[in-house]
Design an enzyme around this catalytic site. Structure first.
Site, PDB file in Angstrom:
ATOM      1  N   ARG A  27      14.540   5.872   1.583  1.00 19.98           N
ATOM      2  CA  ARG A  27      13.444   6.663   2.143  1.00 19.98           C
ATOM      3  C   ARG A  27      12.422   5.788   2.860  1.00 19.98           C
ATOM      4  O   ARG A  27      11.589   6.294   3.607  1.00 19.98           O
ATOM      5  CB  ARG A  27      12.753   7.460   1.031  1.00 19.98           C
ATOM      6  CG  ARG A  27      13.638   8.510   0.393  1.00 19.98           C
ATOM      7  CD  ARG A  27      13.017   9.090  -0.852  1.00 19.98           C
ATOM      8  NE  ARG A  27      11.857   9.908  -0.572  1.00 19.98           N
ATOM      9  CZ  ARG A  27      11.871  11.233  -0.541  1.00 19.98           C
ATOM     10  NH1 ARG A  27      12.996  11.884  -0.744  1.00 19.98           N
ATOM     11  NH2 ARG A  27      10.775  11.919  -0.307  1.00 19.98           N
ATOM     12  N   TRP A  74       5.155   4.105   0.593  1.00 20.37           N
ATOM     13  CA  TRP A  74       5.070   3.849   2.030  1.00 20.37           C
ATOM     14  C   TRP A  74       3.605   3.987   2.388  1.00 20.37           C
ATOM     15  O   TRP A  74       3.014   5.051   2.237  1.00 20.37           O
ATOM     16  CB  TRP A  74       5.922   4.855   2.798  1.00 20.37           C
ATOM     17  CG  TRP A  74       6.013   4.605   4.270  1.00 20.37           C
ATOM     18  CD1 TRP A  74       6.799   3.697   4.907  1.00 20.37           C
ATOM     19  CD2 TRP A  74       5.299   5.314   5.296  1.00 20.37           C
ATOM     20  NE1 TRP A  74       6.620   3.786   6.263  1.00 20.37           N
ATOM     21  CE2 TRP A  74       5.709   4.772   6.538  1.00 20.37           C
ATOM     22  CE3 TRP A  74       4.362   6.348   5.284  1.00 20.37           C
ATOM     23  CZ2 TRP A  74       5.208   5.226   7.757  1.00 20.37           C
ATOM     24  CZ3 TRP A  74       3.856   6.796   6.499  1.00 20.37           C
ATOM     25  CH2 TRP A  74       4.275   6.243   7.703  1.00 20.37           C
ATOM     26  N   ASN A 120       3.030  11.261  -4.205  1.00 22.04           N
ATOM     27  CA  ASN A 120       3.473  11.359  -2.823  1.00 22.04           C
ATOM     28  C   ASN A 120       2.574  12.339  -2.096  1.00 22.04           C
ATOM     29  O   ASN A 120       2.198  13.366  -2.663  1.00 22.04           O
ATOM     30  CB  ASN A 120       4.912  11.877  -2.726  1.00 22.04           C
ATOM     31  CG  ASN A 120       5.934  10.877  -3.199  1.00 22.04           C
ATOM     32  OD1 ASN A 120       5.611   9.737  -3.510  1.00 22.04           O
ATOM     33  ND2 ASN A 120       7.185  11.300  -3.260  1.00 22.04           N
ATOM     34  N   GLU A 517      13.995   2.034  17.032  1.00 23.44           N
ATOM     35  CA  GLU A 517      13.828   2.176  15.582  1.00 23.44           C
ATOM     36  C   GLU A 517      14.337   0.966  14.816  1.00 23.44           C
ATOM     37  O   GLU A 517      13.678   0.504  13.879  1.00 23.44           O
ATOM     38  CB  GLU A 517      14.591   3.412  15.082  1.00 23.44           C
ATOM     39  CG  GLU A 517      13.870   4.722  15.224  1.00 23.44           C
ATOM     40  CD  GLU A 517      14.669   5.873  14.647  1.00 23.44           C
ATOM     41  OE1 GLU A 517      14.123   6.633  13.843  1.00 23.44           O
ATOM     42  OE2 GLU A 517      15.867   6.015  14.986  1.00 23.44           O
ATOM     43  N   HIS A 533       9.650   8.266  40.547  1.00 25.29           N
ATOM     44  CA  HIS A 533       8.284   8.727  40.331  1.00 25.29           C
ATOM     45  C   HIS A 533       7.518   7.814  39.383  1.00 25.29           C
ATOM     46  O   HIS A 533       6.570   8.249  38.737  1.00 25.29           O
ATOM     47  CB  HIS A 533       8.297  10.168  39.817  1.00 25.29           C
ATOM     48  CG  HIS A 533       8.868  11.151  40.778  1.00 25.29           C
ATOM     49  ND1 HIS A 533       8.227  11.532  41.933  1.00 25.29           N
ATOM     50  CD2 HIS A 533      10.055  11.805  40.783  1.00 25.29           C
ATOM     51  CE1 HIS A 533       8.974  12.387  42.602  1.00 25.29           C
ATOM     52  NE2 HIS A 533      10.097  12.567  41.921  1.00 25.29           N
TER      53      HIS A 533
END
Length: 637
Positions: A27, A74, A120, A517, A533
């Site tokens: 995770r 995290w 969490n 990533e 462009h």
């Protein structure tokens, strides 16, 4: 994202807690910790290294106990540091009197706490609670929002930890999954859920019960789970448990059997989980399509826990005149691909929104909209919030494409198509993306038939083409040696462009996302016609330009865009179908796709881009499965 494991048993549960943390490493996390209730009260160990290092620390300190909680964090509030790692302890108000609000955190001891918490989510009113608790003398040892929870529970405790947690959660604003211990109630573990997933594991013989943010954490420990609803609290004790709803009344939540997760989590012969999952895609597509005997609305029916139909997809689809897709990250790009299918096949207007943007902007609701959410985990916080926002605006027709049948997304949508990608460990999603595309293509075909734009014969032709996808994917995977050659050249680059047109533009976007990533190479994707462009100013010989070149109606336009790159000295890396007449030459590197797959070709063309990102990351020596700063299941805003 963050992971929770908790257990109460009649024996030492530290091995179960640490094994659970190892199963949750996928995770994403930057610190970890464990706290147990043993013979000497509450003790803990915390680390900013991997769970393997925490295991060594636990063994060195001989940590053991029959009740405990563990966590992988995290970082949101506060940097990755031992002082910010969970579990957090409360030792009560300072003996020196009131602590000045805003005072710098003071180090806290590892052992001897009164209350322990893992969390969490995000507590949005933590600043106000922190000031209130500091005024009462509670010293803070971290910069986290979580620490207000443990002190708040301590301040409300009056002999019953369950009641203290209930009172505390009534004052919290934001999202949370909590597991809480108190030193004076050594055989009791309390959990609470609001906005972040939390499951209860029921021990095989009733002598142990568990908490986890993900059932996979308890693979091999139990197969019986209760998925808590929003606002639920659970009280776990030896031999018994009970759940109360958001109104405080006891409720019965169904016990579900979830099997075979531990096998799926094994790495096997592969070097990384991402590599394993890329090569599992033929099987994942086959499993996702298993049982699809015909392209019919019933594929998307809503069901209850016993498999009984609760909502007819045919009735819902018959009432809609447009589609709104809500998703984040990789799932957003699958939705962007589906827009091309839905509008070209079903001729139904389709809008795709980034979930975190949609929920905060003024929009014009249409009650005849089919709101489609896409999520690997079914617990993505922004997508869930966007779904609820759409429902609050009166858009009641909802469907989810999701990989987890027991998730909040499936429970909260009328209709569902559950993909069968299996457990996805690597943070960078691969097989979840391609199985989402399979489900979305079925949706486009069903709506196309219902609206009279797809005949029964054409539906059968397309279903046969889908059944051939696993074999076609195997042929694409055989290109790996050629892709490794490309990866060796990409490994020294710091920037890359990805180009695509039509339904392959989102595939280019997904390829760029995968590269950045896990390799940390800056990569951007553009619709190829947009080169002139602005992005063309970036093109030099040092800028690799990856081009997705299927043999479709936009091929000649794409070839002109490629010439624009070559005229500026850019290096082209082209994934070309047979018959495109694009050949390798100096400055143009071509990998030939095995076959052209028509409208389904995005499912094939994305796989070489996944392999390119993977092998480039391996060549650069990055942590492929756990890229820095990222998490697998994003359960906070």
């Amino acid at each position: 994202m963050c992971g929770i494991v908790g257990a109460i048993a009649s024996q030492n549960i530290v091995p179960v807690l640490l094994q659970g943390l190892q199963r949750l490493e996928y995770r994403g996390y930057d610190s970890c910790g464990v706290a147990v209730q043993g013979a000497h009260g509450l003790r803990r160990a915390r680390s900013t290294a991997r769970v393997a290092e925490l295991l060594t620390q636990v063994q060195d300190e001989q940590l053991s106990g029959s009740t405990g909680i563990a966590h992988t964090r995290w970082a949101t509030h506060g940097a990755p540091a031992v002082g910010n790692a969970h579990p957090h302890f409360s030792f009560g108000p300072s003996q020196l009197g009131q602590e000045r609000p805003g005072a710098a955190p003071q180090p806290a001891p590892q052992d001897g706490g009164t209350v322990a918490v893992v969390h969490n989510g995000i507590i949005e009113n933590h600043d106000a609670l922190r000031a209130e608790l500091q005024a009462k003398g509670y010293p803070f040892a971290s910069q986290t929002d979580t620490e207000v929870v443990v002190h708040l529970v301590h301040s409300l405790y009056d002999g019953d930890i369950f009641e203290a947690v209930r009172a505390a959660t009534a004052r919290l604003k934001g999202s949370y999954a909590l597991a809480v211990l108190h030193k004076d109630e050594p055989h009791r573990l309390v959990g609470a859920r609001q906005g972040s997933p939390l499951v209860v594991g029921i021990g095989r013989d009733g002598s142990a019960h568990y908490l986890a943010s993900d059932a996979m954490a308890l693979a091999g420990v139990t197969e019986q789970f209760i998925y808590l609803d929003e606002g639920d609290l659970v009280d776990l004790q030896l031999g018994r448990y009970w759940v109360t709803g958001s109104d405080g009344r006891p409720v019965q939540r169904p016990v579900k059997t979830v099997r075979a997760m531990s096998v799926a989590a094994d790495l096997g012969p592969y070097r990384h989980y991402m590599q394993k999952e890329i090569f599992e895609q033929p099987r994942a597509i086959a499993d996702t399509l298993e049982g699809v005997a015909a392209i019919v609305p019933e594929l998307f029916d809503g069901h209850d826990d016993q498999g009984n139909t609760t909502v007819s997809a045919w009735r819902v689809f018959d009432q809609i005149d447009n589609v709104l897709i809500l998703a984040c990250g990789t799932s957003y790009y699958s939705g962007c691909t589906a827009k091309y299918w839905l509008e070209s096949i079903a001729k139904i207007p389709t809008q795709v929104e980034i979930a975190s943007e949609y929920r905060y902007r003024d929009s014009v609701p249409n009650p005849n909209t089919l709101v489609v959410t896409i999520s690997q985990s079914g617990e993505t916080a922004d997508t869930l919030a966007a779904l609820r926002h759409a429902q609050g605006l009166g858009m009641r027709h909802t469907l989810t494409i999701c990989n987890v049948a027991t998730s909040a997304m499936v429970r909260e949508c009328q209709l569902a198509y559950v993909t069968r990608a299996g457990v996805e460990i690597g943070v960078a999603s691969t097989k979840a993306f391609t199985t989402q595309l399979a489900g979305l293509y079925l949706l486009a075909m069903v709506l196309g038939q219902m609206r009279g734009h797809v005949s029964a014969d054409e539906a059968n032709v397309q279903l046969n083409a889908m059944r051939h996808l696993p074999a076609a994917l195997q042929a694409v995977l055989a290109l790996e040696p050629q892709i490794i050659t490309w990866a060796e050249q990409f490994a020294s680059k710091e920037n890359a462009l990805f180009l695509g047109r039509g339904r392959h533009y989102p595939v280019a976007q997904e390829g760029a996302l995968k590269l950045k990533e896990i390799t940390y190479i800056h990569a951007e994707a553009y619709a190829a016609g947009e080169l002139k462009h602005g992005p063309l100013a970036l093109v030099t010989s040092a800028m690799p330009v990856v081009t997705v070149a299927p043999n479709d109606e936009l091929l000649e336009k794409l070839k002109s865009n490629m010439q624009e790159v070559r005229a500026r000295g850019g290096e082209l890396y082209v994934l070309a179908d047979a018959g495109t007449q694009i050949e390798s030459e100096p400055g143009v590197h071509v990998i030939r796709m095995p076959e052209h797959y028509g409208k389904l070709s995005p499912i094939l063309h994305v796989v070489p881009l996944q392999l390119l990102a993977y092998h480039t990351a391996v060549a650069r020596g990055t942590d492929v499965d756990k890229p820095r700063n990222l998490a697998k299941s994003v359960t906070v805003e």
